[in-house]
Design a protein around this motif. Structure first.
Motif, PDB file in Angstrom:
ATOM      1  N   GLY A  50      13.863 -71.228  38.522  1.00  0.00           N
ATOM      2  CA  GLY A  50      14.639 -70.789  37.367  1.00  0.00           C
ATOM      3  C   GLY A  50      14.278 -71.498  36.076  1.00  0.00           C
ATOM      4  N   CYS A  51      13.031 -71.872  35.915  1.00  0.00           N
ATOM      5  CA  CYS A  51      12.581 -72.499  34.670  1.00  0.00           C
ATOM      6  C   CYS A  51      11.664 -71.527  33.933  1.00  0.00           C
ATOM      7  CB  CYS A  51      11.821 -73.787  34.951  1.00  0.00           C
ATOM      8  SG  CYS A  51      12.865 -75.071  35.666  1.00  0.00           S
ATOM      9  N   GLY A  52      11.734 -71.568  32.611  1.00  0.00           N
ATOM     10  CA  GLY A  52      10.885 -70.688  31.834  1.00  0.00           C
ATOM     11  C   GLY A  52      10.977 -70.961  30.351  1.00  0.00           C
ATOM     12  N   SER A  53      10.454 -70.036  29.580  1.00  0.00           N
ATOM     13  CA  SER A  53      10.435 -70.144  28.119  1.00  0.00           C
ATOM     14  C   SER A  53      11.049 -68.900  27.503  1.00  0.00           C
ATOM     15  CB  SER A  53       8.993 -70.275  27.621  1.00  0.00           C
ATOM     16  OG  SER A  53       8.388 -71.423  28.147  1.00  0.00           O
ATOM     17  N   ILE A  54      11.734 -69.095  26.394  1.00  0.00           N
ATOM     18  CA  ILE A  54      12.336 -67.971  25.688  1.00  0.00           C
ATOM     19  C   ILE A  54      11.242 -67.187  24.971  1.00  0.00           C
ATOM     20  CG2 ILE A  54      13.852 -67.313  23.777  1.00  0.00           C
ATOM     21  CD1 ILE A  54      15.693 -69.614  24.541  1.00  0.00           C
ATOM     22  N   VAL A  55      11.214 -65.873  25.216  1.00  0.00           N
ATOM     23  CA  VAL A  55      10.277 -64.972  24.552  1.00  0.00           C
ATOM     24  C   VAL A  55      10.888 -64.504  23.235  1.00  0.00           C
ATOM     25  CG1 VAL A  55       9.118 -62.725  24.726  1.00  0.00           C
ATOM     26  CG2 VAL A  55       9.296 -64.215  26.735  1.00  0.00           C
ATOM     27  N   SER A  56      12.163 -64.147  23.286  1.00  0.00           N
ATOM     28  CA  SER A  56      12.885 -63.653  22.119  1.00  0.00           C
ATOM     29  C   SER A  56      14.372 -63.856  22.351  1.00  0.00           C
ATOM     30  CB  SER A  56      12.584 -62.163  21.924  1.00  0.00           C
ATOM     31  OG  SER A  56      13.248 -61.657  20.790  1.00  0.00           O
ATOM     32  N   TRP A  57      15.126 -64.024  21.269  1.00  0.00           N
ATOM     33  CA  TRP A  57      16.567 -64.140  21.417  1.00  0.00           C
ATOM     34  C   TRP A  57      17.268 -63.572  20.208  1.00  0.00           C
ATOM     35  CZ3 TRP A  57      14.058 -68.361  19.334  1.00  0.00           C
ATOM     36  CH2 TRP A  57      14.624 -68.956  18.219  1.00  0.00           C
ATOM     37  N   THR A  58      18.547 -63.287  20.402  1.00  0.00           N
ATOM     38  CA  THR A  58      19.389 -62.846  19.307  1.00  0.00           C
ATOM     39  C   THR A  58      20.794 -63.355  19.559  1.00  0.00           C
ATOM     40  OG1 THR A  58      20.022 -60.954  17.920  1.00  0.00           O
ATOM     41  CG2 THR A  58      20.084 -60.612  20.301  1.00  0.00           C
ATOM     42  N   VAL A  59      21.549 -63.470  18.498  1.00  0.00           N
ATOM     43  CA  VAL A  59      22.947 -63.873  18.605  1.00  0.00           C
ATOM     44  C   VAL A  59      23.791 -62.622  18.423  1.00  0.00           C
ATOM     45  CG1 VAL A  59      24.781 -65.296  17.608  1.00  0.00           C
ATOM     46  CG2 VAL A  59      22.434 -66.187  17.747  1.00  0.00           C
ATOM     47  N   VAL A  60      24.692 -62.395  19.371  1.00  0.00           N
ATOM     48  CA  VAL A  60      25.600 -61.260  19.317  1.00  0.00           C
ATOM     49  C   VAL A  60      27.022 -61.776  19.291  1.00  0.00           C
ATOM     50  CG1 VAL A  60      24.014 -59.681  20.484  1.00  0.00           C
ATOM     51  CG2 VAL A  60      25.617 -61.024  21.838  1.00  0.00           C
ATOM     52  N   GLU A  61      27.904 -60.992  18.740  1.00  0.00           N
ATOM     53  CA  GLU A  61      29.317 -61.363  18.747  1.00  0.00           C
ATOM     54  C   GLU A  61      29.990 -60.628  19.891  1.00  0.00           C
ATOM     55  OE1 GLU A  61      31.220 -60.899  14.981  1.00  0.00           O
ATOM     56  OE2 GLU A  61      30.091 -62.553  14.110  1.00  0.00           O
ATOM     57  N   VAL A  62      30.692 -61.396  20.727  1.00  0.00           N
ATOM     58  CA  VAL A  62      31.403 -60.831  21.868  1.00  0.00           C
ATOM     59  C   VAL A  62      32.873 -61.228  21.772  1.00  0.00           C
ATOM     60  CG1 VAL A  62      29.359 -60.850  23.352  1.00  0.00           C
ATOM     61  CG2 VAL A  62      30.891 -62.816  23.342  1.00  0.00           C
ATOM     62  N   PHE A  63      33.725 -60.494  22.471  1.00  0.00           N
ATOM     63  CA  PHE A  63      35.144 -60.832  22.479  1.00  0.00           C
ATOM     64  C   PHE A  63      35.343 -62.144  23.233  1.00  0.00           C
ATOM     65  CE2 PHE A  63      35.367 -56.197  21.881  1.00  0.00           C
ATOM     66  CZ  PHE A  63      36.115 -56.183  20.713  1.00  0.00           C
ATOM     67  N   ALA A  64      36.192 -63.007  22.695  1.00  0.00           N
ATOM     68  CA  ALA A  64      36.448 -64.310  23.306  1.00  0.00           C
ATOM     69  C   ALA A  64      37.067 -64.161  24.694  1.00  0.00           C
ATOM     70  CB  ALA A  64      37.346 -65.149  22.400  1.00  0.00           C
ATOM     71  N   SER A  65      37.858 -63.122  24.893  1.00  0.00           N
ATOM     72  CA  SER A  65      38.457 -62.831  26.197  1.00  0.00           C
ATOM     73  C   SER A  65      38.800 -61.353  26.246  1.00  0.00           C
ATOM     74  CB  SER A  65      39.704 -63.688  26.441  1.00  0.00           C
ATOM     75  OG  SER A  65      40.767 -63.236  25.635  1.00  0.00           O
ATOM     76  N   ARG A  66      39.199 -60.910  27.406  1.00  0.00           N
ATOM     77  CA  ARG A  66      39.543 -59.495  27.558  1.00  0.00           C
ATOM     78  C   ARG A  66      40.814 -59.128  26.810  1.00  0.00           C
ATOM     79  NH1 ARG A  66      37.765 -57.916  33.652  1.00  0.00           N
ATOM     80  NH2 ARG A  66      35.858 -59.119  33.582  1.00  0.00           N
ATOM     81  N   THR A  67      41.631 -60.106  26.496  1.00  0.00           N
ATOM     82  CA  THR A  67      42.898 -59.833  25.821  1.00  0.00           C
ATOM     83  C   THR A  67      42.882 -60.229  24.354  1.00  0.00           C
ATOM     84  OG1 THR A  67      43.742 -61.989  26.509  1.00  0.00           O
ATOM     85  CG2 THR A  67      44.187 -60.107  27.974  1.00  0.00           C
ATOM     86  N   SER A  68      41.733 -60.628  23.853  1.00  0.00           N
ATOM     87  CA  SER A  68      41.631 -61.102  22.472  1.00  0.00           C
ATOM     88  C   SER A  68      40.787 -60.149  21.636  1.00  0.00           C
ATOM     89  CB  SER A  68      40.996 -62.492  22.458  1.00  0.00           C
ATOM     90  OG  SER A  68      40.707 -62.889  21.138  1.00  0.00           O
ATOM     91  N   ASN A  69      41.150 -60.063  20.359  1.00  0.00           N
ATOM     92  CA  ASN A  69      40.314 -59.321  19.411  1.00  0.00           C
ATOM     93  C   ASN A  69      39.374 -60.249  18.656  1.00  0.00           C
ATOM     94  OD1 ASN A  69      41.280 -56.778  20.016  1.00  0.00           O
ATOM     95  ND2 ASN A  69      43.000 -56.959  18.591  1.00  0.00           N
ATOM     96  N   ASP A  70      39.475 -61.556  18.928  1.00  0.00           N
ATOM     97  CA  ASP A  70      38.595 -62.531  18.290  1.00  0.00           C
ATOM     98  C   ASP A  70      37.194 -62.421  18.874  1.00  0.00           C
ATOM     99  OD1 ASP A  70      40.741 -63.508  16.838  1.00  0.00           O
ATOM    100  OD2 ASP A  70      41.201 -65.060  18.315  1.00  0.00           O
ATOM    101  N   ARG A  71      36.216 -62.519  18.007  1.00  0.00           N
ATOM    102  CA  ARG A  71      34.821 -62.463  18.432  1.00  0.00           C
ATOM    103  C   ARG A  71      34.180 -63.835  18.249  1.00  0.00           C
ATOM    104  NH1 ARG A  71      32.407 -57.071  18.550  1.00  0.00           N
ATOM    105  NH2 ARG A  71      34.048 -55.561  18.232  1.00  0.00           N
ATOM    106  N   VAL A  72      33.284 -64.157  19.170  1.00  0.00           N
ATOM    107  CA  VAL A  72      32.565 -65.428  19.103  1.00  0.00           C
ATOM    108  C   VAL A  72      31.068 -65.154  19.273  1.00  0.00           C
ATOM    109  CG1 VAL A  72      34.489 -66.820  19.944  1.00  0.00           C
ATOM    110  CG2 VAL A  72      32.905 -65.821  21.574  1.00  0.00           C
ATOM    111  N   PRO A  73      30.223 -65.972  18.659  1.00  0.00           N
ATOM    112  CA  PRO A  73      28.783 -65.760  18.802  1.00  0.00           C
ATOM    113  C   PRO A  73      28.280 -66.234  20.166  1.00  0.00           C
ATOM    114  CG  PRO A  73      29.215 -67.647  17.402  1.00  0.00           C
ATOM    115  CD  PRO A  73      30.542 -67.042  17.721  1.00  0.00           C
ATOM    116  N   GLN A  74      27.378 -65.455  20.746  1.00  0.00           N
ATOM    117  CA  GLN A  74      26.721 -65.814  22.002  1.00  0.00           C
ATOM    118  C   GLN A  74      25.239 -65.474  21.876  1.00  0.00           C
ATOM    119  OE1 GLN A  74      27.703 -67.254  24.983  1.00  0.00           O
ATOM    120  NE2 GLN A  74      29.534 -67.737  23.828  1.00  0.00           N
ATOM    121  N   THR A  75      24.408 -66.264  22.511  1.00  0.00           N
ATOM    122  CA  THR A  75      22.969 -66.032  22.465  1.00  0.00           C
ATOM    123  C   THR A  75      22.517 -65.324  23.741  1.00  0.00           C
ATOM    124  OG1 THR A  75      22.658 -68.027  21.146  1.00  0.00           O
ATOM    125  CG2 THR A  75      20.706 -67.129  22.235  1.00  0.00           C
TER     126      THR A  75
END
Length: 125
Positions: A50-75
């Motif tokens: 399970g070792c490797g190198s990142i080819v490409s990445w992006t940051v997306v905003e996802v909901f903090a939880s299923r019951t929240s409308n707050d969004r948090v950044p995730q890579t």
């Protein structure tokens, strides 16, 4: 789905597996159903460090939880595993491009209900 991403550190380090074609033994990404080399559908699981190198990445905003409308950044990233296959993965921490050096990551754990594994950044030397 994404509420699992923001819980305190999970200590379970289950094994990371990738696919291997039973006919030609080509190593394939973890979610492969058909071999890209010989087109066989006879695919097995095999362990991977399970070792490797990142080819490409992006940051997306996802909901903090299923019951929240707050969004948090995730890579989310495409990771080229050292064995050859590529896989999508969530990345803990913020990758920083440092010139031509690859950004190294390693498998950490699977998130229940999530199709992509969680990888963590490896310290650079």
């Amino acid at each position: 789905m994404h509420d699992q991403l923001h819980r305190p550190a999970i200590t379970v380090h289950d094994d990371f597996t990738i696919c291997r074609c039973d006919w030609c033994e080509t190593l394939l990404s973890p979610d492969t159903a058909v071999c890209s080399s010989c087109h066989s559908t006879e695919i097995s699981r095999t362990g991977s460090p399970g070792c490797g190198s990142i080819v490409s990445w992006t940051v997306v905003e996802v909901f903090a939880s299923r019951t929240s409308n707050d969004r948090v950044p995730q890579t989310i990233a495409i990771v080229a595993l050292d064995e050859g296959p590529w896989t999508y993965a969530w990345i803990t921490g913020a990758p920083r491009a440092n010139g031509k050096a690859p950004i190294r990551v390693r498998y950490h754990h699977m998130i229940p209900g999530e199709p992509y594994p969680m990888f963590v950044l490896q310290a650079t030397r």
